[in-house]
Design a protein around this motif. Structure first.
Motif, PDB file in Angstrom:
ATOM      1  N   LEU A  75     -30.252  -6.100  -9.795  1.00  0.00           N
ATOM      2  CA  LEU A  75     -30.111  -4.516 -10.825  1.00  0.00           C
ATOM      3  C   LEU A  75     -30.581  -4.961 -12.123  1.00  0.00           C
ATOM      4  O   LEU A  75     -31.327  -4.135 -12.893  1.00  0.00           O
ATOM      5  N   VAL A  76     -30.298  -6.113 -12.821  1.00  0.00           N
ATOM      6  CA  VAL A  76     -31.072  -6.550 -14.013  1.00  0.00           C
ATOM      7  C   VAL A  76     -32.452  -6.469 -14.003  1.00  0.00           C
ATOM      8  O   VAL A  76     -33.143  -5.855 -14.986  1.00  0.00           O
ATOM      9  N   ARG A 121     -34.283  -4.676 -12.110  1.00  0.00           N
ATOM     10  CA  ARG A 121     -34.647  -3.050 -12.244  1.00  0.00           C
ATOM     11  C   ARG A 121     -34.521  -2.405 -13.456  1.00  0.00           C
ATOM     12  O   ARG A 121     -35.149  -1.562 -13.898  1.00  0.00           O
ATOM     13  N   LYS A 122     -33.458  -2.741 -14.402  1.00  0.00           N
ATOM     14  CA  LYS A 122     -33.242  -2.474 -15.666  1.00  0.00           C
ATOM     15  C   LYS A 122     -34.230  -2.833 -16.620  1.00  0.00           C
ATOM     16  O   LYS A 122     -34.531  -2.030 -17.318  1.00  0.00           O
ATOM     17  N   ARG A 123     -34.947  -3.971 -16.284  1.00  0.00           N
ATOM     18  CA  ARG A 123     -36.019  -4.247 -17.257  1.00  0.00           C
ATOM     19  C   ARG A 123     -37.171  -3.328 -17.009  1.00  0.00           C
ATOM     20  O   ARG A 123     -37.900  -2.837 -17.801  1.00  0.00           O
ATOM     21  N   GLY A 140     -24.086   0.472 -16.233  1.00  0.00           N
ATOM     22  CA  GLY A 140     -25.108   0.952 -15.509  1.00  0.00           C
ATOM     23  C   GLY A 140     -25.278   0.614 -14.144  1.00  0.00           C
ATOM     24  O   GLY A 140     -26.201   0.318 -13.415  1.00  0.00           O
ATOM     25  N   GLU A 152     -37.071  -0.048 -15.580  1.00  0.00           N
ATOM     26  CA  GLU A 152     -36.421   1.192 -15.733  1.00  0.00           C
ATOM     27  C   GLU A 152     -35.066   1.148 -16.594  1.00  0.00           C
ATOM     28  O   GLU A 152     -33.958   1.316 -15.887  1.00  0.00           O
ATOM     29  N   PRO A 153     -35.260   0.908 -17.868  1.00  0.00           N
ATOM     30  CA  PRO A 153     -34.020   0.884 -18.509  1.00  0.00           C
ATOM     31  C   PRO A 153     -33.211   2.141 -18.618  1.00  0.00           C
ATOM     32  O   PRO A 153     -33.776   3.272 -18.579  1.00  0.00           O
ATOM     33  N   GLY A 154     -31.783   2.328 -18.776  1.00  0.00           N
ATOM     34  CA  GLY A 154     -31.241   3.515 -19.131  1.00  0.00           C
ATOM     35  C   GLY A 154     -30.386   3.473 -20.113  1.00  0.00           C
ATOM     36  O   GLY A 154     -30.466   2.483 -21.130  1.00  0.00           O
ATOM     37  N   ASP A 160     -27.304   2.195 -21.009  1.00  0.00           N
ATOM     38  CA  ASP A 160     -26.115   1.346 -20.573  1.00  0.00           C
ATOM     39  C   ASP A 160     -26.207   0.044 -21.440  1.00  0.00           C
ATOM     40  O   ASP A 160     -27.273  -0.254 -22.003  1.00  0.00           O
ATOM     41  N   THR A 195     -31.255  -6.152 -22.452  1.00  0.00           N
ATOM     42  CA  THR A 195     -32.530  -7.072 -21.671  1.00  0.00           C
ATOM     43  C   THR A 195     -33.386  -7.700 -22.836  1.00  0.00           C
ATOM     44  O   THR A 195     -34.133  -8.512 -22.263  1.00  0.00           O
ATOM     45  N   SER A 239     -28.914  -2.551 -19.814  1.00  0.00           N
ATOM     46  CA  SER A 239     -30.255  -2.112 -20.356  1.00  0.00           C
ATOM     47  C   SER A 239     -30.447  -2.531 -21.815  1.00  0.00           C
ATOM     48  O   SER A 239     -31.639  -2.916 -22.065  1.00  0.00           O
TER      49      SER A 239
END
Length: 386
Positions: free
Chosen positions: A188-189, A191-193, A151, A195-197, A199, A205, A202
């Motif tokens: 990036l981590v 942001r993934k928390r 991701g 807005e997970p995708g 990948d 997390t 995500s």
């Protein structure tokens, strides 16, 4: 002895001459003067990598690499840097990650790898020869795949490829490269928390802290493109220089033989520290001593492989190599790497059956001084129809 790394330009795929004829366990002076060992046979290497009395913890090991970096004792690995941990800590990370690299999931990625390869071959054909195969093909394929898997935005590939190269170069600023990459991946981590995708980052997390996930991502990002890209380009160089066709037949066997014969990890080969006195191949390794592995020699072990110095693309037992390690630290992404190499080699030679070197083999620049052996660039050409 000190670890020789220079390979002969006339025989760039053979182990350094200074590593030939050594006993299974040879005394080795590490970069800091520590007197350790060098394992040179398959049996000795499997013992060291498979015995829990040997540790992967970086603060316990001495490095054989002579690099232009600040000295001082190594620190314990940060949380999440699983490659430098032992069970049970390592087991926890490994269990979480194994589910992300199942054979089924890697097979599902094959159509995407095929499409990425085809797109870059189209671009090569449009640009016309000659091209540098490293930048045009070998590096983008694993970089795109690992970015999509993790991701990570591929738009940032110049940044992480530059920092990754600094990590494996002996004169690179490894500390600064690590700081830059961890800062990037940490953001990036976070942001993934929010807005997970769909990948890997995500998906983890809920299992790992930000710090743990940052260092897990660091290992996977760097290892996921640096080694495969070098292997893909060096393999093509070997095939073209040796005049061997990569045919449709035993593709899997050919990939395994190239992995065995080339052994791109030389300075960057795994090492272990003895947690107690251990006997290996008749030698007593004392507690605290480091054992480095010479993979270029181990994978040419005549006790394991018949005519080990011969590149034989139909070799039935080539998969006995240790290119992906052995034991609990065996490479997580080995099936992904195999898929990328199999698809990458086959697609290239099917599209350009007349592929050849655009310069004399002796002029291809080699990465003698890097942790991961390979070519710095690979100029290639092919017949065109006017």
């Amino acid at each position: 002895m000190r670890l020789p790394i220079e390979r002969n330009q006339e025989c760039p795929f053979d182990p350094p001459a200074g590593l030939r004829g050594l006993p299974p366990m040879a005394r080795l002076e590490m970069a800091d003067g520590h007197l350790g060992w060098l394992a040179t046979t398959m049996a000795a290497a499997r013992t060291v990598l498979g015995d829990p009395r040997f540790s992967a913890r970086q603060e316990l090991k001495h490095t054989a690499m002579h690099v232009a970096r600040p000295g001082g004792p190594a620190r314990p690995a940060p949380p999440g840097f699983f490659a430098a941990t032992d069970p049970p800590e390592h087991t926890r990370y490994r269990r979480l990650l194994t589910g992300q690299f199942t054979l089924r999931r890697m097979r599902l990625l094959e159509p995407r790898i095929e499409q990425i390869a085809a797109d870059h071959l189209d671009a090569m054909a449009k640009a016309g020869p000659p091209v540098d195969l490293v930048t045009a093909y070998a590096l983008p394929i694993p970089s795109l795949v690992i970015c999509e898997l993790l991701g990570v935005p591929y738009a940032d590939h110049d940044f992480f490829q530059d920092r990754s190269a600094a990590l494996v170069a002996p004169d690179g600023d490894g500390a600064q490269a690590t700081a830059d990459l961890t800062a990037y991946l940490g953001e990036l981590v976070r942001r993934k928390r929010v807005e997970p995708g769909d990948d890997l980052i995500s998906g983890l997390t809920g299992e790992l802290t930000d710090e743990e996930l940052t260092y897990v991502a660091l290992i996977l990002l760097v290892a996921g493109h640096e080694t495969t890209a070098n292997m893909l380009a060096l393999g093509v160089f070997a095939l073209l220089k040796e005049g061997l066709p990569f045919e449709e037949g035993p593709v899997e066997a050919a990939v395994e033989e190239l992995l065995r014969w080339l052994s791109i990890l030389h300075q960057g080969a795994p090492s272990r520290a003895a947690l107690e006195d251990v006997e290996v191949a008749g030698e007593l390794v004392r507690k605290g001593e480091t054992v480095a592995l010479s993979l270029p020699v181990i994978n040419r072990d005549g006790a394991v492989f018949e005519d080990p110095d011969v590149l034989r693309l139909d070799r039935a037992d080539a998969r006995r190599h240790l290119a992906f390690g052995h034991g609990v630290h065996q490479c997580l992404g080995q099936q992904l790497a195999r898929n990328e190499l199999r698809i990458g080699y086959r697609a290239l030679f099917e599209r350009f059956p007349g592929l050849r070197l655009a310069v004399p083999a002796a002029e291809v620049p080699l990465k003698h001084d890097a942790s991961v052996y390979g070519v710095r660039c690979l100029p290639v050409t092919w017949p065109t129809i006017d």
